[in-house]
Design a protein around this motif. Structure first.
Motif, mmCIF file in Angstrom:
data_model
loop_
_atom_site.group_PDB
_atom_site.id
_atom_site.type_symbol
_atom_site.label_atom_id
_atom_site.label_comp_id
_atom_site.label_asym_id
_atom_site.label_seq_id
_atom_site.Cartn_x
_atom_site.Cartn_y
_atom_site.Cartn_z
ATOM 1 N N GLU A 287 8.211 -8.955 -3.753
ATOM 2 C CA GLU A 287 9.311 -8.153 -3.222
ATOM 3 C C GLU A 287 8.800 -6.783 -2.807
ATOM 4 O O GLU A 287 7.898 -6.226 -3.443
ATOM 5 N N TYR A 288 9.391 -6.287 -1.746
ATOM 6 C CA TYR A 288 9.114 -4.929 -1.273
ATOM 7 C C TYR A 288 10.385 -4.126 -1.460
ATOM 8 O O TYR A 288 11.407 -4.414 -0.844
ATOM 9 N N TRP A 289 10.316 -3.117 -2.340
ATOM 10 C CA TRP A 289 11.487 -2.286 -2.618
ATOM 11 C C TRP A 289 11.382 -0.962 -1.854
ATOM 12 O O TRP A 289 10.314 -0.383 -1.724
ATOM 13 N N GLY A 290 12.536 -0.521 -1.391
ATOM 14 C CA GLY A 290 12.583 0.753 -0.679
ATOM 15 C C GLY A 290 12.803 0.570 0.802
ATOM 16 O O GLY A 290 12.719 1.532 1.572
ATOM 17 N N GLU B 111 12.029 -2.608 10.354
ATOM 18 C CA GLU B 111 11.431 -2.966 9.073
ATOM 19 C C GLU B 111 11.426 -4.488 8.911
ATOM 20 O O GLU B 111 10.439 -5.080 8.455
ATOM 21 N N THR B 112 12.525 -5.112 9.302
ATOM 22 C CA THR B 112 12.599 -6.575 9.232
ATOM 23 C C THR B 112 11.566 -7.210 10.153
ATOM 24 O O THR B 112 10.913 -8.202 9.783
ATOM 25 N N ALA B 113 11.388 -6.642 11.348
ATOM 26 C CA ALA B 113 10.421 -7.187 12.303
ATOM 27 C C ALA B 113 8.997 -7.117 11.753
ATOM 28 O O ALA B 113 8.206 -8.058 11.927
ATOM 29 N N VAL B 114 8.657 -6.028 11.078
ATOM 30 C CA VAL B 114 7.316 -5.895 10.503
ATOM 31 C C VAL B 114 7.116 -6.917 9.392
ATOM 32 O O VAL B 114 6.063 -7.568 9.301
ATOM 33 N N ILE B 115 8.133 -7.095 8.549
ATOM 34 C CA ILE B 115 8.035 -8.084 7.467
ATOM 35 C C ILE B 115 7.873 -9.484 8.041
ATOM 36 O O ILE B 115 7.034 -10.278 7.578
ATOM 37 N N GLU B 116 8.659 -9.805 9.058
ATOM 38 C CA GLU B 116 8.584 -11.141 9.651
ATOM 39 C C GLU B 116 7.215 -11.379 10.282
ATOM 40 O O GLU B 116 6.659 -12.480 10.165
ATOM 41 N N VAL C 250 6.628 -11.841 1.901
ATOM 42 C CA VAL C 250 7.274 -10.619 1.424
ATOM 43 C C VAL C 250 8.774 -10.708 1.654
ATOM 44 O O VAL C 250 9.230 -11.131 2.724
ATOM 45 N N VAL C 251 9.522 -10.303 0.662
ATOM 46 C CA VAL C 251 10.979 -10.208 0.762
ATOM 47 C C VAL C 251 11.349 -8.732 0.620
ATOM 48 O O VAL C 251 11.033 -8.104 -0.399
ATOM 49 N N GLY C 252 11.959 -8.162 1.642
ATOM 50 C CA GLY C 252 12.317 -6.753 1.612
ATOM 51 C C GLY C 252 13.698 -6.524 1.033
ATOM 52 O O GLY C 252 14.638 -7.265 1.351
ATOM 53 N N LEU C 253 13.831 -5.506 0.190
ATOM 54 C CA LEU C 253 15.112 -5.184 -0.442
ATOM 55 C C LEU C 253 15.387 -3.691 -0.334
ATOM 56 O O LEU C 253 14.480 -2.867 -0.513
ATOM 57 N N GLU C 254 16.640 -3.352 -0.053
ATOM 58 C CA GLU C 254 17.064 -1.961 -0.090
ATOM 59 C C GLU C 254 17.323 -1.598 -1.552
ATOM 60 O O GLU C 254 18.286 -2.052 -2.142
ATOM 61 N N GLY D 44 1.238 -3.902 -13.530
ATOM 62 C CA GLY D 44 1.738 -5.134 -14.142
ATOM 63 C C GLY D 44 1.701 -6.364 -13.279
ATOM 64 O O GLY D 44 2.206 -7.426 -13.687
ATOM 65 N N LEU D 45 1.122 -6.284 -12.081
ATOM 66 C CA LEU D 45 1.079 -7.446 -11.189
ATOM 67 C C LEU D 45 -0.089 -8.358 -11.549
ATOM 68 O O LEU D 45 -1.118 -7.913 -12.076
ATOM 69 N N SER D 46 0.070 -9.644 -11.223
ATOM 70 C CA SER D 46 -1.045 -10.576 -11.373
ATOM 71 C C SER D 46 -2.078 -10.291 -10.290
ATOM 72 O O SER D 46 -1.801 -9.572 -9.323
ATOM 73 N N GLU D 47 -3.267 -10.850 -10.416
ATOM 74 C CA GLU D 47 -4.310 -10.631 -9.421
ATOM 75 C C GLU D 47 -3.868 -11.130 -8.053
ATOM 76 O O GLU D 47 -4.142 -10.493 -7.030
ATOM 77 N N GLU D 48 -3.189 -12.284 -8.037
ATOM 78 C CA GLU D 48 -2.712 -12.825 -6.758
ATOM 79 C C GLU D 48 -1.653 -11.926 -6.131
ATOM 80 O O GLU D 48 -1.643 -11.696 -4.915
ATOM 81 N N GLU D 49 -0.769 -11.403 -6.960
ATOM 82 C CA GLU D 49 0.266 -10.491 -6.462
ATOM 83 C C GLU D 49 -0.340 -9.188 -5.950
ATOM 84 O O GLU D 49 0.124 -8.628 -4.959
ATOM 85 N N LYS D 50 -1.361 -8.704 -6.614
ATOM 86 C CA LYS D 50 -2.039 -7.496 -6.142
ATOM 87 C C LYS D 50 -2.613 -7.705 -4.743
ATOM 88 O O LYS D 50 -2.502 -6.831 -3.877
ATOM 89 N N GLU D 51 -3.246 -8.873 -4.523
ATOM 90 C CA GLU D 51 -3.839 -9.137 -3.220
ATOM 91 C C GLU D 51 -2.758 -9.223 -2.144
ATOM 92 O O GLU D 51 -2.935 -8.727 -1.026
ATOM 93 N N ALA D 52 -1.631 -9.833 -2.484
ATOM 94 C CA ALA D 52 -0.523 -9.918 -1.524
ATOM 95 C C ALA D 52 0.025 -8.526 -1.221
ATOM 96 O O ALA D 52 0.294 -8.183 -0.064
ATOM 97 N N ALA D 53 0.181 -7.721 -2.267
ATOM 98 C CA ALA D 53 0.715 -6.370 -2.087
ATOM 99 C C ALA D 53 -0.230 -5.527 -1.239
ATOM 100 O O ALA D 53 0.212 -4.811 -0.328
#
Length: 424
Positions: free
Chosen positions: A29-32, A42-47, A59-63, A306-315
């Motif tokens: 998730e992407y917060w903010g 912002e949606t276009a960049v995520i897509e 990535v799932v974006g959230l306000e 607190g992220l897993s190694e896989e989550e860190k790479e995605a982030a």
């Protein structure tokens, strides 16, 4: 022989089977994420990111209110992968153990942080390591109404450069109606998006020392700056100033000058598309006008702990993606913000669409920023307190007492905070 053939066949099949079948897509998730006019790009960049990394990351974006919710999320073990934070708070978040250093990823991938404006990287740095990659930035300038200047006998191509010149222009620009009420003014010093911090920096007042431990704003220069900030309230009265600004204001020609943020040009295009305005460096005290000063803010992307190694790479992949020229241009072209990536801020396509960006790109190298300190958020609260006090009443706030009081309490706060830090 049979075993060797089996291994060879399995190896070939692994190459043929899609990645998504071999391992689940890592979703974060992407917060903010911002709503309103920001939602589309912002949606276009995520897509676009999700398309390029299909089968690997999603990535799932959230306000989400990151400042309020991130500590709660981390305490509960349900943190997002990426957060957009107010950049000047980076050191505070890092010191509190809410976000992690990006330095290992930067060094591993050779990610060029020098491609961003230095001030934006400095704000995202804590203890010598980068914790946040800049997103947007801004800076501030003097907007002035060229038509009103000309009508008042002022050169529309010669805006004031010093505080003293501003005072002279103000006298020539003010107008009163038949009832004696103020109907036009020059610069209302406490209005716009400049604030107490802008006037202090304009006067050459540092806020903290280099160590971030000592408050430096209790000076004669600071007193002069905040006294100057009260000028229009003393001249016209607080009620007149507020009425003029909150009513017709700058967009409708009742205020001839305003110190405001770069994004204000976008607001003017919407509410006053025919306004003939110019831009200039913020005025300074006489003798300092040849040394431009402005100040900047903005947001940045950080990675929670607190992220897993896989989550860190995605982030990290998503943070890098937002730092690309293409993504920075999506933000700039749609939001009219200044990209923190210098190449995007200087892109001819951006300047063609929004000519004022060229001027603000010229201002950026002279911009300063809020104190980069693990306790910078608290320091900013004290500066904001000064601003709120100055913007009340008829310009009769005792500035010397205000400076002494806020400096004393801010210093006590810093002393206590640093003492706690040293006891750890």
């Amino acid at each position: 022989m049979f075993r060797a053939r089996l291994f060879a066949i399995v190896g070939i099949l692994c190459l043929l089977v899609p990645h998504a079948v071999l391992g689940a897509t890592i979703e974060i998730e992407y917060w903010g994420m911002w709503g309103g006019r920001h939602l589309g790009y912002e949606t276009a960049v995520i897509e676009r990111f999700n398309e390029e990394y299909a089968g690997r990351y999603r990535v799932v974006g959230l306000e989400m209110d990151v400042h309020e919710q991130l500590p709660v999320a981390i305490a509960g073990g349900v943190m997002p992968g990426v957060v957009k934070i107010d950049r000047f708070r980076t050191a505070s978040y890092a010191h509190a153990g809410l976000i992690q250093s990006l330095q290992p990823f930067i060094e591993r991938d050779g990610f060029d942080v020098s491609a961003f404006y230095p001030a934006t990287i400095a704000e995202g740095t804590y203890n010598g390591e980068v914790y946040a990659i800049p997103w947007d930035t801004d800076t501030r300038a003097l907007y002035y109404n060229k038509d009103i200047f000309a009508e008042s006998g002022l050169d529309p191509n010669a805006p004031p450069r010093t505080w003293e010149e501003v005072a002279e222009y103000n006298r020539r620009l003010e107008r009163y109606g038949p009832d004696g009420n103020l109907v036009q003014a020059g610069l209302l010093e406490d209005k716009g998006n400049w604030g107490a911090i802008g006037w202090l920096l304009s006067a050459g007042v540092p806020l903290l020392d280099e160590s971030g431990r000592r408050v430096l704003w209790n000076t004669t220069e600071a007193e002069q700056a905040l006294e100057y900030m009260q000028s229009s309230r003393r001249r016209y009265g607080g009620a007149e100033v507020d009425a003029l600004w909150d009513g017709p204001g700058f967009p409708n020609g009742a205020v001839a000058m305003v110190l405001n943020v770069s994004g204000y040009a976008g607001n003017l295009e919407t509410v006053a598309p025919d306004l003939n305005f110019g831009l200039a460096f913020p005025p300074r005290p006489a003798g300092l006008e040849h040394e431009p000063v402005s100040w900047s803010g903005g947001f940045a992307f950080a990675m929670p702990v607190g992220l897993s190694e896989e989550e860190k790479e995605a982030a990290w992949a998503f943070i890098k993606f937002w730092g690309s020229h293409w993504a920075q241009m999506q933000m700039a072209m749609n939001a009219r913000y200044i990209p923190s990536l210098a190449s995007a801020a200087r892109d001819p396509d951006l300047w063609d669409r929004f000519p004022e960006i060229a001027f603000f790109a010229e201002v950026m190298p002279y911009s300063k920023w809020r104190p980069v300190s693990p306790f910078g958020g608290a320091v900013w609260d004290f500066i904001s307190e000064m601003h709120e006090a100055i913007t009340q009443g008829d310009g009769n706030v005792p500035v010397r007492a205000l400076l002494e009081d806020t400096a004393r309490r801010a210093q006590a706060h810093l002393d206590e905070a640093w003492a706690r830090e040293e006891r750890k």
